[in-house]
Design a protein around this motif. Sequence first.
Motif, PDB file in Angstrom:
ATOM      1  N   SER A 104       0.835  -1.194   0.000  1.00 45.13           N
ATOM      2  CA  SER A 104       0.000   0.000   0.000  1.00 45.13           C
ATOM      3  C   SER A 104       0.869   1.244   0.000  1.00 45.13           C
ATOM      4  CB  SER A 104      -0.919   0.033   1.231  1.00 45.13           C
ATOM      5  OG  SER A 104      -0.189   0.420   2.385  1.00 45.13           O
ATOM      6  N   VAL A 105       0.245   2.360  -0.336  1.00 45.77           N
ATOM      7  CA  VAL A 105       0.869   3.651  -0.093  1.00 45.77           C
ATOM      8  C   VAL A 105       0.740   3.946   1.401  1.00 45.77           C
ATOM      9  CG1 VAL A 105       0.422   4.592  -2.391  1.00 45.77           C
ATOM     10  CG2 VAL A 105      -1.335   4.773  -0.620  1.00 45.77           C
ATOM     11  N   ASP A 106       1.500   4.919   1.892  1.00 46.98           N
ATOM     12  CA  ASP A 106       1.308   5.392   3.264  1.00 46.98           C
ATOM     13  C   ASP A 106       0.102   6.319   3.274  1.00 46.98           C
ATOM     14  OD1 ASP A 106       3.611   4.667   5.260  1.00 46.98           O
ATOM     15  OD2 ASP A 106       4.609   5.025   3.336  1.00 46.98           O
ATOM     16  N   ARG A 107      -0.765   6.154   4.272  1.00 48.15           N
ATOM     17  CA  ARG A 107      -1.946   6.994   4.408  1.00 48.15           C
ATOM     18  C   ARG A 107      -1.926   7.687   5.766  1.00 48.15           C
ATOM     19  NH1 ARG A 107      -6.014   6.923   0.431  1.00 48.15           N
ATOM     20  NH2 ARG A 107      -6.615   8.698   1.724  1.00 48.15           N
ATOM     21  N   ASP A 108      -0.925   8.537   5.966  1.00 47.44           N
ATOM     22  CA  ASP A 108      -0.811   9.268   7.227  1.00 47.44           C
ATOM     23  C   ASP A 108      -1.921  10.291   7.400  1.00 47.44           C
ATOM     24  OD1 ASP A 108       1.627   8.000   8.078  1.00 47.44           O
ATOM     25  OD2 ASP A 108       2.703   9.198   6.598  1.00 47.44           O
ATOM     26  N   ASP A 109      -2.734  10.490   6.346  1.00 42.45           N
ATOM     27  CA  ASP A 109      -3.846  11.437   6.409  1.00 42.45           C
ATOM     28  C   ASP A 109      -5.076  10.858   7.100  1.00 42.45           C
ATOM     29  OD1 ASP A 109      -3.892   9.685   4.093  1.00 42.45           O
ATOM     30  OD2 ASP A 109      -5.688  10.771   3.442  1.00 42.45           O
ATOM     31  N   LEU A 110      -5.117   9.537   7.255  1.00 41.75           N
ATOM     32  CA  LEU A 110      -6.302   8.883   7.817  1.00 41.75           C
ATOM     33  C   LEU A 110      -6.151   8.683   9.325  1.00 41.75           C
ATOM     34  CD1 LEU A 110      -6.813   6.116   5.107  1.00 41.75           C
ATOM     35  CD2 LEU A 110      -8.028   8.303   5.302  1.00 41.75           C
ATOM     36  N   PRO A 111      -7.259   8.743  10.076  1.00 39.21           N
ATOM     37  CA  PRO A 111      -7.179   8.549  11.528  1.00 39.21           C
ATOM     38  C   PRO A 111      -6.526   7.220  11.918  1.00 39.21           C
ATOM     39  CG  PRO A 111      -9.313   9.442  10.929  1.00 39.21           C
ATOM     40  CD  PRO A 111      -8.624   9.105   9.642  1.00 39.21           C
ATOM     41  N   ASP A 112      -6.811   6.146  11.153  1.00 39.51           N
ATOM     42  CA  ASP A 112      -6.226   4.840  11.470  1.00 39.51           C
ATOM     43  C   ASP A 112      -5.087   4.498  10.521  1.00 39.51           C
ATOM     44  OD1 ASP A 112      -7.483   4.225   9.106  1.00 39.51           O
ATOM     45  OD2 ASP A 112      -8.467   2.416   9.838  1.00 39.51           O
ATOM     46  N   LEU A 113      -4.616   5.499   9.760  1.00 41.27           N
ATOM     47  CA  LEU A 113      -3.483   5.348   8.829  1.00 41.27           C
ATOM     48  C   LEU A 113      -3.710   4.256   7.783  1.00 41.27           C
ATOM     49  CD1 LEU A 113      -0.513   5.700  11.376  1.00 41.27           C
ATOM     50  CD2 LEU A 113      -1.926   7.488  10.335  1.00 41.27           C
ATOM     51  N   GLY A 114      -4.977   3.874   7.592  1.00 42.08           N
ATOM     52  CA  GLY A 114      -5.315   2.875   6.582  1.00 42.08           C
ATOM     53  C   GLY A 114      -5.412   1.450   7.101  1.00 42.08           C
ATOM     54  N   ALA A 115      -5.296   1.241   8.399  1.00 39.05           N
ATOM     55  CA  ALA A 115      -5.286  -0.116   8.967  1.00 39.05           C
ATOM     56  C   ALA A 115      -6.593  -0.865   8.713  1.00 39.05           C
ATOM     57  CB  ALA A 115      -4.998  -0.060  10.472  1.00 39.05           C
ATOM     58  N   THR A 116      -7.723  -0.188   8.859  1.00 38.14           N
ATOM     59  CA  THR A 116      -9.012  -0.849   8.647  1.00 38.14           C
ATOM     60  C   THR A 116      -9.161  -1.289   7.194  1.00 38.14           C
ATOM     61  OG1 THR A 116     -10.037   0.454  10.422  1.00 38.14           O
ATOM     62  CG2 THR A 116     -11.511  -0.581   8.804  1.00 38.14           C
ATOM     63  N   HIS A 117      -8.724  -0.455   6.267  1.00 32.51           N
ATOM     64  CA  HIS A 117      -8.795  -0.806   4.853  1.00 32.51           C
ATOM     65  C   HIS A 117      -7.919  -2.017   4.564  1.00 32.51           C
ATOM     66  CE1 HIS A 117      -9.796   0.020   0.693  1.00 32.51           C
ATOM     67  NE2 HIS A 117      -8.519  -0.041   0.359  1.00 32.51           N
ATOM     68  N   TRP A 118      -6.772  -2.078   5.210  1.00 32.32           N
ATOM     69  CA  TRP A 118      -5.910  -3.251   5.081  1.00 32.32           C
ATOM     70  C   TRP A 118      -6.652  -4.508   5.529  1.00 32.32           C
ATOM     71  CZ3 TRP A 118      -1.676  -5.140   3.035  1.00 32.32           C
ATOM     72  CH2 TRP A 118      -0.661  -4.291   2.592  1.00 32.32           C
ATOM     73  N   ALA A 119      -7.253  -4.452   6.707  1.00 37.71           N
ATOM     74  CA  ALA A 119      -7.948  -5.623   7.252  1.00 37.71           C
ATOM     75  C   ALA A 119      -9.108  -6.040   6.358  1.00 37.71           C
ATOM     76  CB  ALA A 119      -8.441  -5.320   8.668  1.00 37.71           C
ATOM     77  N   GLU A 120      -9.853  -5.072   5.853  1.00 43.53           N
ATOM     78  CA  GLU A 120     -10.976  -5.390   4.968  1.00 43.53           C
ATOM     79  C   GLU A 120     -10.501  -6.057   3.683  1.00 43.53           C
ATOM     80  OE1 GLU A 120     -12.784  -1.587   4.563  1.00 43.53           O
ATOM     81  OE2 GLU A 120     -13.945  -1.746   6.435  1.00 43.53           O
ATOM     82  N   THR A 121      -9.350  -5.628   3.185  1.00 47.27           N
ATOM     83  CA  THR A 121      -8.804  -6.228   1.959  1.00 47.27           C
ATOM     84  C   THR A 121      -8.391  -7.667   2.197  1.00 47.27           C
ATOM     85  OG1 THR A 121      -8.026  -4.055   1.213  1.00 47.27           O
ATOM     86  CG2 THR A 121      -7.047  -6.007   0.174  1.00 47.27           C
ATOM     87  N   ILE A 122      -7.712  -7.922   3.300  1.00 47.07           N
ATOM     88  CA  ILE A 122      -7.270  -9.291   3.622  1.00 47.07           C
ATOM     89  C   ILE A 122      -8.475 -10.217   3.778  1.00 47.07           C
ATOM     90  CG2 ILE A 122      -6.080 -10.737   5.326  1.00 47.07           C
ATOM     91  CD1 ILE A 122      -4.374  -8.201   5.970  1.00 47.07           C
ATOM     92  N   ARG A 123      -9.497  -9.746   4.481  1.00 45.15           N
ATOM     93  CA  ARG A 123     -10.695 -10.577   4.700  1.00 45.15           C
ATOM     94  C   ARG A 123     -11.432 -10.843   3.391  1.00 45.15           C
ATOM     95  NH1 ARG A 123     -11.230  -7.172   9.563  1.00 45.15           N
ATOM     96  NH2 ARG A 123     -10.573  -8.435  11.329  1.00 45.15           N
ATOM     97  N   ALA A 124     -11.470  -9.852   2.508  1.00 47.24           N
ATOM     98  CA  ALA A 124     -12.141 -10.043   1.221  1.00 47.24           C
ATOM     99  C   ALA A 124     -11.395 -11.071   0.372  1.00 47.24           C
ATOM    100  CB  ALA A 124     -12.222  -8.711   0.479  1.00 47.24           C
ATOM    101  N   ILE A 125     -10.072 -11.012   0.402  1.00 40.92           N
ATOM    102  CA  ILE A 125      -9.269 -11.996  -0.335  1.00 40.92           C
ATOM    103  C   ILE A 125      -9.514 -13.392   0.215  1.00 40.92           C
ATOM    104  CG2 ILE A 125      -6.915 -12.764  -0.876  1.00 40.92           C
ATOM    105  CD1 ILE A 125      -6.084  -9.786  -0.700  1.00 40.92           C
ATOM    106  N   ARG A 126      -9.506 -13.511   1.529  1.00 39.65           N
ATOM    107  CA  ARG A 126      -9.684 -14.811   2.172  1.00 39.65           C
ATOM    108  C   ARG A 126     -11.061 -15.393   1.859  1.00 39.65           C
ATOM    109  NH1 ARG A 126      -5.340 -16.927   4.061  1.00 39.65           N
ATOM    110  NH2 ARG A 126      -4.922 -15.419   5.701  1.00 39.65           N
ATOM    111  N   ALA A 127     -12.086 -14.551   1.838  1.00 34.23           N
ATOM    112  CA  ALA A 127     -13.450 -15.033   1.611  1.00 34.23           C
ATOM    113  C   ALA A 127     -13.612 -15.612   0.213  1.00 34.23           C
ATOM    114  CB  ALA A 127     -14.443 -13.902   1.837  1.00 34.23           C
ATOM    115  N   LEU A 128     -13.016 -14.976  -0.784  1.00 37.51           N
ATOM    116  CA  LEU A 128     -13.197 -15.402  -2.168  1.00 37.51           C
ATOM    117  C   LEU A 128     -12.118 -16.377  -2.628  1.00 37.51           C
ATOM    118  CD1 LEU A 128     -15.176 -14.906  -4.496  1.00 37.51           C
ATOM    119  CD2 LEU A 128     -13.646 -13.086  -5.300  1.00 37.51           C
ATOM    120  N   ASN A 129     -10.975 -16.373  -1.928  1.00 37.98           N
ATOM    121  CA  ASN A 129      -9.834 -17.214  -2.325  1.00 37.98           C
ATOM    122  C   ASN A 129      -9.288 -17.955  -1.100  1.00 37.98           C
ATOM    123  OD1 ASN A 129      -9.286 -15.896  -5.218  1.00 37.98           O
ATOM    124  ND2 ASN A 129      -9.593 -14.238  -3.751  1.00 37.98           N
ATOM    125  N   PRO A 130     -10.059 -18.867  -0.539  1.00 41.26           N
ATOM    126  CA  PRO A 130      -9.668 -19.492   0.735  1.00 41.26           C
ATOM    127  C   PRO A 130      -8.378 -20.299   0.678  1.00 41.26           C
ATOM    128  CG  PRO A 130     -11.546 -20.631  -0.251  1.00 41.26           C
ATOM    129  CD  PRO A 130     -11.349 -19.367  -1.022  1.00 41.26           C
TER     130      PRO A 130
END
Length: 281
Positions: A104-130
């Motif tokens: 990812s790019v660095d997202r120092d502009d976000l309150p969580d620095l992009g951590a939630t988006h990271w987690a959502e991406t990992i979970r989406a990958i896992r759900a469709l590509n177990p």
Amino acid sequence: MTQYVRKPEWLKIRLSGNKHFNQTKEIVESHCLHTICKSGKCPNMHECWSQGTATFMIGGEICTRSCRFCNTLTGKPLPVDKGEPQRVSESIRLMKLNHAVITSVDRDDLPDLGATHWAETIRAIRALNPETTIEVLIPDFQGRNHLLDIVLEAQPDIVSHNMETVHRLTPGIRSAARYDISLAVLDYLSGQGCVTKTGIMVGLGETTREVYELMDDVLRCGVSLLTIGQYLQPSRKNIAVSEYITPGQFEEYKIVALEKGFRKVESSPLVRSSYHAEKLL
């Protein structure tokens, strides 16, 4: 004025394309995704895309940092694309990847620095590509462990954070990241039971001794996987190459790293963090 260092023969890259390259390109572009392959001007892009694989870059294409070695755009990013996790997951399914690498790019502009988006991406990958193993190359999240925990709760298989360069050169090469913060991130990840990985570039003016000291530092933090590659100047705005390291020296680095205790090491001029990542798994 910086003296130009001529690129040696062993770094000349043969560009190639085939149906897999075209299919990869079509999947990435049709899903409106970004890759570090393209934004970072990776020398292995043609090889990897021709083998039907790519390293996805989430969080947009604009980074809030401006490291001198990196070609990624820097500035004020757009809002996070909520549909990106699903599109990344679908692209991985279409590519039939056994091992997916996400950065990812660095997202120092976000309150969580992009951590939630990271987690959502990992979970989406896992759900469709177990059956697909997931490797994440994450930013430092400013050393905030509670944000690292958000990513770890999504259970990636390998967590990578790059040191990029030796201690002495870090302030002049990385815009906001600090050597000690990166070590602390790796130490925390290992302490949570993660398989941890890091990568460095050489040819920036470091000494062999400094490279070995970095190896010792990350080993103490529990890192087991290491990549070492030649820094290549992606554009005139980036820092110039100080030296082209010989293939023989890369092999020596690999031998020493394995002797020191790393489980797996990839070390050669064109190695990058995600290059042949499945081999390190």
